[in-house]
Design a protein around this motif. Sequence first.
Motif, PDB file in Angstrom:
ATOM      1  N   LYS A 101       2.226   1.926  -3.444  1.00  0.00           N
ATOM      2  CA  LYS A 101       1.158   2.361  -4.331  1.00  0.00           C
ATOM      3  C   LYS A 101       0.842   3.850  -4.114  1.00  0.00           C
ATOM      4  O   LYS A 101       0.783   4.626  -5.069  1.00  0.00           O
ATOM      5  N   PHE A 102       0.674   4.231  -2.858  1.00  0.00           N
ATOM      6  CA  PHE A 102       0.304   5.608  -2.570  1.00  0.00           C
ATOM      7  C   PHE A 102       1.436   6.584  -2.893  1.00  0.00           C
ATOM      8  O   PHE A 102       1.190   7.669  -3.415  1.00  0.00           O
ATOM      9  N   THR A 103       2.678   6.199  -2.590  1.00  0.00           N
ATOM     10  CA  THR A 103       3.789   7.110  -2.875  1.00  0.00           C
ATOM     11  C   THR A 103       3.980   7.309  -4.377  1.00  0.00           C
ATOM     12  O   THR A 103       4.277   8.422  -4.827  1.00  0.00           O
ATOM     13  N   PHE A 157       1.658   7.199  -6.755  1.00  0.00           N
ATOM     14  CA  PHE A 157       0.624   8.075  -7.303  1.00  0.00           C
ATOM     15  C   PHE A 157       0.727   9.493  -6.753  1.00  0.00           C
ATOM     16  O   PHE A 157       0.325  10.450  -7.411  1.00  0.00           O
ATOM     17  N   MET A 158       1.270   9.652  -5.551  1.00  0.00           N
ATOM     18  CA  MET A 158       1.550  10.998  -5.033  1.00  0.00           C
ATOM     19  C   MET A 158       2.599  11.682  -5.907  1.00  0.00           C
ATOM     20  O   MET A 158       2.510  12.879  -6.194  1.00  0.00           O
ATOM     21  N   CYS A 199      -4.966   7.881 -10.731  1.00  0.00           N
ATOM     22  CA  CYS A 199      -4.812   7.701  -9.287  1.00  0.00           C
ATOM     23  C   CYS A 199      -6.121   7.356  -8.584  1.00  0.00           C
ATOM     24  O   CYS A 199      -6.101   6.910  -7.432  1.00  0.00           O
ATOM     25  N   ALA A 213      -6.525   3.900  -7.242  1.00  0.00           N
ATOM     26  CA  ALA A 213      -5.539   3.592  -6.205  1.00  0.00           C
ATOM     27  C   ALA A 213      -5.970   4.151  -4.857  1.00  0.00           C
ATOM     28  O   ALA A 213      -5.666   3.576  -3.811  1.00  0.00           O
ATOM     29  N   PHE A 214      -6.664   5.279  -4.878  1.00  0.00           N
ATOM     30  CA  PHE A 214      -7.077   5.915  -3.634  1.00  0.00           C
ATOM     31  C   PHE A 214      -8.432   5.400  -3.129  1.00  0.00           C
ATOM     32  O   PHE A 214      -8.896   5.824  -2.073  1.00  0.00           O
ATOM     33  N   LYS A 244       0.832  -1.203   0.000  1.00  0.00           N
ATOM     34  CA  LYS A 244       0.000   0.000   0.000  1.00  0.00           C
ATOM     35  C   LYS A 244       0.866   1.251   0.000  1.00  0.00           C
ATOM     36  O   LYS A 244       0.532   2.265  -0.629  1.00  0.00           O
TER      37      LYS A 244
END
Length: 340
Positions: free
Chosen positions: A237-239, A241-242, A293, A296-297, A234
């Motif tokens: 994934k978040f980093t 798309f950030m 994104c 993903a969020f 996770k």
Amino acid sequence: MLNNSSKILFITMMIIGTLITVTSNSWLGAWMGLEINLLSFIPLMSDNNNFKSTEASLKYFLTQALASTVLLFSVILLMLNNSMTIEINNSFTSMIILSTLLLKSGAAPFHFWFPNLMEGLTWMNALLLMTWQKIAPLMLISYLNLKNLLLISVILSVIIGAIGGLNQTSLRKLMAFSSINHLGWMLSALMINESVWMIYFLFYSFLSFILTFMFNIFKLFHLNQLFSWFMQSKVMKFTLFMNFLSLGGLPPFLGFLPKWIVIQQLTFCNQYFQLMILLMSTLITLFFYLRICYSAFMLNYCENNWVISTQINNFSMKLYLICTFLSIFGLFMISMFYSM
């Protein structure tokens, strides 16, 4: 394939070629530096035994050779005019020179070779093409005082870069159209002064490095790979798309800072029409970044039960996380530093 010593040699020659162009006090010397840079980059492009990379290197050579030939012809015309041998319209010659430099940098309306070429490159070569290979042409463009023609290229670059990325599923083509859009912003910064352009270029290179570094480690080339690959972590994934959103220039990430500086400078110069076009194109790019994104969020996004394990060493992971931290919180830290 090239061994490490050959790669170091060609990279060194590529850097020397760019430095010769930037430090040259004549157009002929600048042309020579561009040729050294070109002939050093082509072996790096065709390094891996892949048909696409060979095709890409041939396309790059033909495009750059055409631009270099026209540039040399224009430089000879300028030299003849300065020696009073024949009388030539200097503004027309400068327009030809500017067109060849825009072709070399991949700016619209001379951008058609750029996305197709990116599709055949490895991620590290793509990073060099998006960043280092733009330094010499952009420095030479700053010597020319042709605001109207440059403004047309800026408007076309930001619009084509925004619209071209809407239907892309290939990450390399997505980064290529993003690069064309950012090139429009860099040319706008170049019209103001060189310091603003250098600041924008450094931030853009840093953010592009983060994404291409991660894509290269996990061998990601298409959007559908993102949703199956990054479900194993996770945080990753978040980093990732950030960083996408930071490259798009969404506040409060670091990628918004260079755009903020350009917006401020254009406002001071009363260039409101140009600023409106730039902002509208950025909204379009943010739209397709946010569309990527969005899934993903989503907390209840459907995930695969199987995962693909990829070995990544500790140094690469630490480097990626440090760069990502700067990308996400860099604007906060700079704001706090200046408020102290």
